[in-house]
Design an enzyme around this catalytic site. Structure first.
Site: not given
Lengths: 80, 227
Positions: B85, B201, B203
């Site tokens: 990002c 993302h 994560e």
């Protein structure tokens, strides 16, 4: 010495903000617009007193940080 | 395996990344942007967020911060650097990966789950994955990947597109493009394939209670590839 620079998007790069501004102006009655392109303006006060040297310093700043040359052009417009 | 996550002023996914890396076996260290030396690492991550308030252009200031010279040297010597990002935006500003990230086409901040298709598995990030379509989360205002025609040709000739936006069946089409990016590109590798920048993302998908586990698959595979 104050040096001014403008950064504009290159011609073939889409400028959605410019498009929206164009549409809004059009809605307000400004019907004679071909296109709106939005850019950035910088006024940099440098210690250098020689106008040519001052311009060169700001040009270096444009290349290294102020503009991303993949999508933007810069132009030094004024030295005073 | 050792990893480092760089925290810039305004980073906000740095701790999520720390949790994810530790969960799947990395010994992670948080590194402050003003540090000069990078700890010994097998992987360096530039996390998501709004470094320097997105001033000037997203990632432009962070790309000039002190630690970045070490990160650039690490990448140039073959070290693995992954930018997620805002981290991707920082990577393009350093020039480690080609192109730029513009404002989203419809000028909206987009925050939703998307499907991505892994196009190229000849790299340490996606090698050995046994599936191609992943559901990841995106949250960005400037994810509209752009490059010149010549750059695009070079990127495609060198198989540098890592992932594309697609639908749940893996179909790549303009209607599944959330932000207007060229050819639905969601992630790019450098020529040498050791630097990866991507908008999604992983994560945020490491626990069933966090709406999915596709990120777990990615991280488990990544650490196995590095062993």
């Amino acid at each position: 010495m104050k040096v001014s620079a403008i950064i504009t998007l290159k011609k073939d790069v889409l400028d959605p903000q410019g498009k929206v501004i164009h549409q809004t102006l059009d809605g307000m009655g400004f019907k004679d617009i071909n296109e709106v392109r939005q850019g950035k303006y910088f006024e940099i006060d440098v210690k250098e007193k020689d106008p040519i040297k001052a311009k060169n310093v700001v040009e270096d700043m444009c290349k290294k940080l102020l503009a991303n040359l993949v999508i933007e052009n810069y132009k030094i417009i004024e030295t005073q | 395996m050792k990893s480092s996550v760089i925290t810039f002023p305004g980073s906000n996914c740095d701790r999520d990344m720390d949790v994810a890396l530790n969960k799947f076996g990395f010994k992670n260290k948080m590194v402050w942007h003003d540090d000069i030396e990078l700890p010994k690492s097998d992987l360096v991550v530039l996390p998501g967020g709004f470094s320097y308030g997105d001033y000037l252009r997203c990632g432009s200031m962070a790309s000039k911060s002190k630690i970045m010279q070490s990160v650039i040297n690490f990448a140039k010597s073959g070290g693995l650097v992954m930018g997620i990002c805002n981290g991707f935006q920082i990577l393009v500003e350093t020039g480690l990966v080609p192109g730029v990230l513009l404002r989203n086409k419809y000028l909206e901040f987009i925050c939703k789950n998307v499907f991505i298709r892994v196009d190229n598995k000849e790299n340490p990030y996606f090698k050995n994955l046994d599936k191609d379509i992943f559901e990841f989360h995106i949250a960005h205002n400037e994810g509209n990947y752009f490059c010149t025609r010549d750059q695009l040709k070079e990127i495609e000739d060198n198989s540098q597109v890592a992932i594309y936006y697609c639908n749940n069946k893996g179909k790549i089409d303009e209607q599944f493009n959330p932000n207007g990016s060229v050819k639905n590109i969601a992630g790019i590798l450098n020529k040498e394939k050791n630097v990866l920048g991507m908008m999604p993302h992983p994560e945020r998908m490491i626990d069933q209670s966090l709406s999915g586990e596709d990120g777990s698959i990615f991280f488990k595979n990544l650490i196995n590839n590095l062993k």
